[in-house]
Motif scaffolding. Sequence first.
Motif, PDB file in Angstrom:
ATOM      1  N   ALA A 140       5.512   5.052  -6.793  1.00  0.00           N
ATOM      2  CA  ALA A 140       4.809   5.962  -6.435  1.00  0.00           C
ATOM      3  C   ALA A 140       3.355   5.264  -5.930  1.00  0.00           C
ATOM      4  O   ALA A 140       2.610   5.835  -4.776  1.00  0.00           O
ATOM      5  N   PHE A 141       2.790   4.205  -6.738  1.00  0.00           N
ATOM      6  CA  PHE A 141       1.559   3.714  -6.283  1.00  0.00           C
ATOM      7  C   PHE A 141       1.695   2.797  -4.863  1.00  0.00           C
ATOM      8  O   PHE A 141       0.985   2.876  -4.008  1.00  0.00           O
ATOM      9  N   ASN A 142       2.621   2.096  -4.954  1.00  0.00           N
ATOM     10  CA  ASN A 142       3.175   1.413  -3.723  1.00  0.00           C
ATOM     11  C   ASN A 142       3.270   2.413  -2.671  1.00  0.00           C
ATOM     12  O   ASN A 142       2.923   1.833  -1.477  1.00  0.00           O
ATOM     13  N   ALA A 143       4.085   3.409  -2.551  1.00  0.00           N
ATOM     14  CA  ALA A 143       3.902   4.361  -1.497  1.00  0.00           C
ATOM     15  C   ALA A 143       2.547   4.850  -1.116  1.00  0.00           C
ATOM     16  O   ALA A 143       2.384   5.287   0.092  1.00  0.00           O
ATOM     17  N   LEU A 144       1.792   4.920  -2.196  1.00  0.00           N
ATOM     18  CA  LEU A 144       0.542   5.605  -1.371  1.00  0.00           C
ATOM     19  C   LEU A 144      -0.626   4.489  -1.272  1.00  0.00           C
ATOM     20  O   LEU A 144      -1.568   4.748  -0.548  1.00  0.00           O
ATOM     21  N   LEU A 145      -0.168   3.112  -1.220  1.00  0.00           N
ATOM     22  CA  LEU A 145      -1.214   2.183  -0.913  1.00  0.00           C
ATOM     23  C   LEU A 145      -1.521   2.247   0.699  1.00  0.00           C
ATOM     24  O   LEU A 145      -2.789   2.035   0.851  1.00  0.00           O
ATOM     25  N   LYS A 146      -0.659   2.319   1.658  1.00  0.00           N
ATOM     26  CA  LYS A 146      -0.997   2.308   2.745  1.00  0.00           C
ATOM     27  C   LYS A 146      -1.961   3.119   3.302  1.00  0.00           C
ATOM     28  O   LYS A 146      -3.194   3.200   4.041  1.00  0.00           O
ATOM     29  N   THR A 147      -1.380   4.393   2.848  1.00  0.00           N
ATOM     30  CA  THR A 147      -2.423   5.609   3.153  1.00  0.00           C
ATOM     31  C   THR A 147      -3.807   5.715   2.494  1.00  0.00           C
ATOM     32  O   THR A 147      -4.748   5.938   3.009  1.00  0.00           O
ATOM     33  N   LEU A 148      -3.845   5.086   1.137  1.00  0.00           N
ATOM     34  CA  LEU A 148      -4.904   4.944   0.626  1.00  0.00           C
ATOM     35  C   LEU A 148      -5.898   4.104   1.058  1.00  0.00           C
ATOM     36  O   LEU A 148      -7.306   3.937   0.987  1.00  0.00           O
ATOM     37  N   GLU A 149      -5.524   2.755   1.984  1.00  0.00           N
ATOM     38  CA  GLU A 149      -6.134   1.980   2.578  1.00  0.00           C
ATOM     39  C   GLU A 149      -6.904   2.409   3.761  1.00  0.00           C
ATOM     40  O   GLU A 149      -8.010   2.030   4.128  1.00  0.00           O
ATOM     41  N   GLU A 150      -5.938   3.095   4.314  1.00  0.00           N
ATOM     42  CA  GLU A 150      -6.472   3.489   5.671  1.00  0.00           C
ATOM     43  C   GLU A 150      -6.164   5.047   6.250  1.00  0.00           C
ATOM     44  O   GLU A 150      -5.208   5.399   6.710  1.00  0.00           O
TER      45      GLU A 150
END
Length: 629
Positions: A140-150
Amino acid sequence: MSYVVLARKYRPRSFEDMVGQDHVVRALTHALEQQRLHHAYLFTGTRGIGKTTVSRILAKSLNCQGADGQGGITARPCGVCSACREIDADRYIDYIELDAASNRSIDEIRELIERAAYKPSVGRFKVFMIDEAHQLTKDAFNALLKTLEEPPEYLKFVLATTDPEKMLPTVLSRCLQFNLRPMAPPTVAEYLEKVLTAEQIPAEPGALRLLSRAARGSMRDALSLTDQAIAYGGGRLEEGGVRAMLGSVDRRHAQRLVAALAGRDGRAVLDECEGLRRQGLSASATLEEMARLLQQMAVEQAVPGALDASDPDTEPARRLASALAPDETQLLYSICLQGRAELGLAPDEHAGLVMVLLRFLAFPPAGAGGLGGPAGGHAGSGERSAGASGATGAAAMAAAVAPPLPAPTPAAPAVSAPAPTSAAARLAQEAAEKARARAAARPPEPMDDDGPPPWMDEAPPVDAQDALDTAAPLAVEAAAEPIELAGAVAPAPAVVLRRTPLGDAWADAVAALNQAGLVSALARELAMQAELVSADGPRWTLRVERDSLRNPPLLDKLQAALRQLPGHESQVLATEAGVAQDSPALRDAEAARQRQADAEAAFRADPLVVAALQQFAGARIVPGTVRPH
């Protein structure tokens, strides 16, 4: 209208209402005023200190429309526009809260990311708040990373967690982190007083102090406890009622215990502990109150006059500060703190309390020297303190066990040493002086002598520090030896391991339990010391020698752990008395002996060692110095 609990009714609606988090409020206020907005925020801290509250105020600040509908981003939301009112009521469509404790999988995060693709419906920003974010799975964290960064410009992330150490570093690096601190008891008490004044509920200052301490820095817990205290007291908050509700110990009990310990009055300590038992007061709460009192005493001893004069507990602490030396205050404080963790291991909580307090009496009083002695009181009914008897007994045991050393020759130079502070230290100093005198009196060895030096078979000289380090263990070993009495039965020989098929099965099961971490402490000791003597279907009988391990609670713990292993779901355990001859502990001991023997054999066969022994006639391998890897 139904009753609204105080924690919800008095939840802060703006940054000005927040208490105890000025560092967070100041940073966010300046960021909002200067329009320097980050795309992701991380709020950390223990429960009930305002993480979700700050998130909601931030969402209102980002979406506030003003009382006239023309407002913009502000650090002071109006509280009357539709966005402010709906966020407070938890029904704003563009503010989404996700509880990661129950929605932690990748599916929930993917759904959240899909919603992020759509612009806000009514507000200026979409705000996604993920509570207990550390409980999200790694996927779940890995799926969120891209959206969380940009994230899109209209999207803000707010993460809250009580355990930031469990957050992925890649997530932490993408967030602006704020650590919310637990609130001090005076801050909590002041806020509770304002709330109760608004509620028109009378409250005694002592009751507010008890509630603020019991909250342990959590304002939500403080308000919840206040709700409970109002119901308990029938609409009034009185100190006695709150103390009874919380199970707190009256400070006077702690004062009497500290005074009795300072006077080395063991009888008074026992009487006070018995009074606590009769009143049903918690042993853990007693030690906690004593630790709080001792902390005030230590402050008064280090910085006289530094305590808050308005606190009614200050004056008793000042009086008792002169009864104990500063080092004794620190010692008793440490004993109380460590003793709270030991209470759960004691067979009875109040028996554990007695043992914790009597531990202080085992130390000699200040100014009594190494031999201890009475100082203003007595320990129990004896005429000497526990410290005196302990030091004298240790010296006597060490003198009885230590091998005699020859007296120094008159020609040996005298070595000055500081005066010993205890019998054990005096014994160590004498041993060191004799050893040095013996070494000085030895004649020089001829260089052409092929035989080993005469001192190779003697014990190595012991200096004072070594004797000090070994005196206490030596005394313990001597005390552990049985006393020979007339007609006494000779001690039984050491148990020899006799491997059996049942022993193999039990050793495999115990190894699986240890590898899975299913047993610990005494339950693990029971498993290691037991021998499987019969296996009648799912019913296994264990032979255990020690009575302390053959008790039903421990057996139940071991049985519950065993049932978690595959193939043992219906296992039933029973015990019988007897000496185990094939236990996992005996197998481990045999394996250790074999490793030691293999290591010694390999060391002796090493070519370098063989060459050294052949080259130097006096060289030998000192027994006990070879250790296996």
